[in-house]
Design an enzyme around this catalytic site. Sequence first.
Site, mmCIF file in Angstrom:
data_model
loop_
_atom_site.group_PDB
_atom_site.id
_atom_site.type_symbol
_atom_site.label_atom_id
_atom_site.label_comp_id
_atom_site.label_asym_id
_atom_site.label_seq_id
_atom_site.Cartn_x
_atom_site.Cartn_y
_atom_site.Cartn_z
ATOM 1 N N ASP A 30 2.299 4.379 -3.016
ATOM 2 C CA ASP A 30 1.499 4.792 -1.858
ATOM 3 C C ASP A 30 0.567 3.682 -1.354
ATOM 4 O OD1 ASP A 30 -0.302 4.703 -3.924
ATOM 5 O OD2 ASP A 30 -1.215 6.659 -3.509
ATOM 6 N N GLU A 31 0.925 2.448 -1.598
ATOM 7 C CA GLU A 31 0.074 1.336 -1.194
ATOM 8 C C GLU A 31 0.928 0.124 -0.836
ATOM 9 O OE1 GLU A 31 -2.567 -1.363 -3.933
ATOM 10 O OE2 GLU A 31 -3.714 0.444 -3.466
#
Length: 207
Positions: A30-31
Amino acid sequence: KADLTHYRDASVEVIEVMSRFAVIERASIDEAYMDLTAAVQQRLKTTTEEQMRPCLLKTTYIQGYPQSGLDPPSLRSKGLQQWMESLPTPSSGELNCAELQLTMGALIVEEMRAAVEKQTGFRCSAGISHNKVLAKLACGLNKPNRQTVLPLESVTELFNSLPIGKIRNLGGKMGASIIETLKVENMGDLTRFSQSQLVQHFGEKTG
Protein backbone atom coordinates in the site's frame (compact mmCIF):
# COMPACT_ATOMS: atom_id res chain seq x y z
CA LYS A 1 -2.42 -16.79 7.32
CA ALA A 2 -4.46 -13.87 5.98
CA ASP A 3 -5.46 -13.91 2.32
CA LEU A 4 -4.03 -10.73 0.79
CA THR A 5 -5.23 -11.42 -2.75
CA HIS A 6 -7.90 -8.71 -2.61
CA TYR A 7 -5.37 -6.15 -1.39
CA ARG A 8 -2.77 -7.15 -3.97
CA ASP A 9 -5.33 -6.81 -6.78
CA ALA A 10 -6.32 -3.38 -5.48
CA SER A 11 -2.66 -2.38 -5.28
CA VAL A 12 -2.09 -3.39 -8.90
CA GLU A 13 -5.05 -1.24 -9.96
CA VAL A 14 -3.73 1.81 -8.13
CA ILE A 15 -0.15 1.40 -9.34
CA GLU A 16 -1.37 1.06 -12.92
CA VAL A 17 -3.04 4.47 -12.72
CA MET A 18 -0.09 6.08 -10.93
CA SER A 19 2.37 4.83 -13.52
CA ARG A 20 0.69 7.00 -16.16
CA PHE A 21 2.00 10.07 -14.34
CA ALA A 22 5.58 9.19 -13.38
CA VAL A 23 8.13 6.44 -12.74
CA ILE A 24 6.90 4.31 -9.83
CA GLU A 25 8.89 2.40 -7.21
CA ARG A 26 6.72 0.10 -5.13
CA ALA A 27 7.65 0.04 -1.45
CA SER A 28 4.93 -2.26 -0.09
CA ILE A 29 1.41 -3.44 -0.85
CA ASP A 30 0.00 0.00 0.00
CA GLU A 31 2.94 2.35 -0.51
CA ALA A 32 4.93 3.60 -3.48
CA TYR A 33 7.40 6.31 -4.40
CA MET A 34 7.16 8.46 -7.53
CA ASP A 35 10.11 10.11 -9.24
CA LEU A 36 8.50 13.29 -10.55
CA THR A 37 11.70 14.96 -11.76
CA ALA A 38 11.18 14.52 -15.51
CA ALA A 39 7.43 15.14 -15.34
CA VAL A 40 7.92 18.35 -13.36
CA GLN A 41 10.59 19.71 -15.68
CA GLN A 42 8.50 18.95 -18.75
CA ARG A 43 5.35 20.54 -17.35
CA LEU A 44 7.12 23.69 -16.19
CA LYS A 45 8.29 24.40 -19.75
CA THR A 46 4.70 24.82 -20.96
CA THR A 47 2.84 25.88 -17.81
CA THR A 48 1.29 29.33 -17.50
CA GLU A 49 0.59 31.24 -14.29
CA GLU A 50 -3.12 30.51 -14.81
CA GLN A 51 -2.37 26.77 -14.59
CA MET A 52 -0.76 27.11 -11.14
CA ARG A 53 -3.66 28.58 -9.19
CA PRO A 54 -4.21 27.69 -5.50
CA CYS A 55 -7.69 26.35 -6.32
CA LEU A 56 -6.02 23.48 -8.21
CA LEU A 57 -4.30 22.39 -4.99
CA LYS A 58 -7.52 21.77 -3.08
CA THR A 59 -6.17 19.02 -0.79
CA THR A 60 -2.61 20.35 -0.44
CA TYR A 61 -0.97 21.52 2.78
CA ILE A 62 2.35 23.38 2.85
CA GLN A 63 4.30 22.38 5.96
CA GLY A 64 5.44 25.50 7.83
CA TYR A 65 2.88 27.79 6.20
CA PRO A 66 1.33 30.14 7.10
CA GLN A 67 4.46 31.40 8.81
CA SER A 68 2.69 32.44 11.98
CA GLY A 69 3.84 29.74 14.37
CA LEU A 70 0.51 27.93 14.12
CA ASP A 71 -0.83 25.75 11.35
CA PRO A 72 -4.23 24.27 12.22
CA PRO A 73 -6.29 22.82 9.35
CA SER A 74 -8.44 25.97 9.21
CA LEU A 75 -5.36 27.86 8.00
CA ARG A 76 -4.58 25.46 5.15
CA SER A 77 -5.81 27.83 2.43
CA LYS A 78 -4.07 30.80 4.02
CA GLY A 79 -0.77 28.90 4.11
CA LEU A 80 -1.18 27.74 0.53
CA GLN A 81 -1.90 31.29 -0.62
CA GLN A 82 1.15 32.61 1.24
CA TRP A 83 3.33 29.91 -0.34
CA MET A 84 2.01 30.53 -3.85
CA GLU A 85 2.60 34.29 -3.56
CA SER A 86 6.26 33.63 -2.70
CA LEU A 87 6.90 31.65 -5.91
CA PRO A 88 8.38 33.01 -9.13
CA THR A 89 6.02 32.69 -12.09
CA PRO A 90 6.70 29.88 -14.59
CA SER A 91 7.30 32.54 -17.26
CA SER A 92 10.12 34.13 -15.22
CA GLY A 93 12.60 31.56 -16.47
CA GLU A 94 13.45 30.37 -12.94
CA LEU A 95 12.47 26.79 -13.69
CA ASN A 96 15.19 25.42 -11.40
CA CYS A 97 13.59 27.09 -8.36
CA ALA A 98 13.13 24.25 -5.84
CA GLU A 99 9.88 25.71 -4.47
CA LEU A 100 8.41 26.04 -7.96
CA GLN A 101 9.34 22.44 -8.73
CA LEU A 102 7.73 21.20 -5.52
CA THR A 103 4.55 23.08 -6.38
CA MET A 104 4.39 21.57 -9.84
CA GLY A 105 4.97 18.18 -8.23
CA ALA A 106 2.00 18.85 -5.96
CA LEU A 107 -0.19 19.74 -8.95
CA ILE A 108 0.74 16.50 -10.69
CA VAL A 109 0.07 14.46 -7.56
CA GLU A 110 -3.34 16.16 -7.11
CA GLU A 111 -4.20 15.03 -10.65
CA MET A 112 -2.86 11.54 -10.01
CA ARG A 113 -4.80 11.08 -6.77
CA ALA A 114 -8.00 12.28 -8.44
CA ALA A 115 -7.43 9.81 -11.28
CA VAL A 116 -6.84 6.96 -8.81
CA GLU A 117 -10.10 7.73 -7.00
CA LYS A 118 -12.09 8.10 -10.23
CA GLN A 119 -10.81 4.91 -11.83
CA THR A 120 -10.47 2.62 -8.80
CA GLY A 121 -12.61 4.16 -6.07
CA PHE A 122 -9.63 4.22 -3.70
CA ARG A 123 -8.39 7.35 -1.96
CA CYS A 124 -4.80 7.97 -0.98
CA SER A 125 -2.52 10.45 0.77
CA ALA A 126 0.81 11.75 -0.50
CA GLY A 127 3.92 13.64 0.50
CA ILE A 128 5.93 15.83 -1.87
CA SER A 129 9.52 16.70 -1.01
CA HIS A 130 13.14 16.44 -2.14
CA ASN A 131 13.87 12.80 -1.25
CA LYS A 132 12.17 9.59 -0.14
CA VAL A 133 12.69 10.11 3.60
CA LEU A 134 11.14 13.58 3.59
CA ALA A 135 8.34 12.60 1.19
CA LYS A 136 7.30 9.66 3.38
CA LEU A 137 7.41 11.87 6.43
CA ALA A 138 5.28 14.52 4.70
CA CYS A 139 2.74 11.90 3.62
CA GLY A 140 1.82 11.15 7.22
CA LEU A 141 1.31 14.75 8.33
CA ASN A 142 -2.23 15.37 7.05
CA LYS A 143 -3.94 12.05 6.48
CA PRO A 144 -6.40 10.86 5.27
CA ASN A 145 -6.94 11.75 1.62
CA ARG A 146 -4.68 14.81 1.73
CA GLN A 147 -1.19 15.67 0.53
CA THR A 148 1.59 17.73 2.07
CA VAL A 149 4.49 19.63 0.53
CA LEU A 150 7.55 19.65 2.77
CA PRO A 151 10.03 22.36 1.68
CA LEU A 152 13.60 22.21 2.97
CA GLU A 153 13.09 25.45 4.90
CA SER A 154 10.45 23.74 7.06
CA VAL A 155 12.45 20.60 7.89
CA THR A 156 14.43 22.01 10.84
CA GLU A 157 11.34 23.20 12.69
CA LEU A 158 9.55 19.90 12.05
CA PHE A 159 12.56 17.87 13.22
CA ASN A 160 12.74 19.77 16.52
CA SER A 161 9.69 17.90 17.80
CA LEU A 162 9.72 14.78 15.62
CA PRO A 163 10.42 11.47 17.39
CA ILE A 164 13.31 9.54 15.82
CA GLY A 165 11.07 6.51 15.29
CA LYS A 166 8.92 8.44 12.81
CA ILE A 167 11.72 8.48 10.24
CA ARG A 168 11.89 5.74 7.60
CA ASN A 169 14.13 2.86 8.73
CA LEU A 170 14.52 4.29 12.26
CA GLY A 171 11.38 2.84 13.81
CA GLY A 172 12.88 -0.44 15.00
CA LYS A 173 16.12 -1.65 16.55
CA MET A 174 18.20 0.99 14.79
CA GLY A 175 16.09 3.80 16.21
CA ALA A 176 16.16 2.28 19.67
CA SER A 177 19.95 1.97 19.46
CA ILE A 178 20.30 5.64 18.47
CA ILE A 179 18.09 6.77 21.34
CA GLU A 180 19.97 4.62 23.85
CA THR A 181 23.50 5.38 22.62
CA LEU A 182 23.19 9.12 22.00
CA LYS A 183 20.58 9.88 24.67
CA VAL A 184 18.35 11.69 22.19
CA GLU A 185 14.60 11.59 21.60
CA ASN A 186 13.88 13.61 18.47
CA MET A 187 15.42 14.29 15.07
CA GLY A 188 16.39 17.83 16.06
CA ASP A 189 18.69 16.41 18.73
CA LEU A 190 20.14 13.86 16.30
CA THR A 191 21.01 16.46 13.65
CA ARG A 192 23.35 18.17 16.13
CA PHE A 193 25.77 15.24 15.80
CA SER A 194 28.33 15.40 13.00
CA GLN A 195 28.73 12.61 10.47
CA SER A 196 32.11 11.68 11.97
CA GLN A 197 30.51 11.34 15.42
CA LEU A 198 27.77 9.09 14.02
CA VAL A 199 30.37 6.95 12.22
CA GLN A 200 32.29 6.64 15.47
CA HIS A 201 29.23 5.31 17.27
CA PHE A 202 27.57 3.21 14.54
CA GLY A 203 30.28 2.34 12.02
CA GLU A 204 31.15 3.56 8.54
CA LYS A 205 28.13 2.16 6.70
CA THR A 206 25.37 2.94 9.21
CA GLY A 207 26.81 6.22 10.56
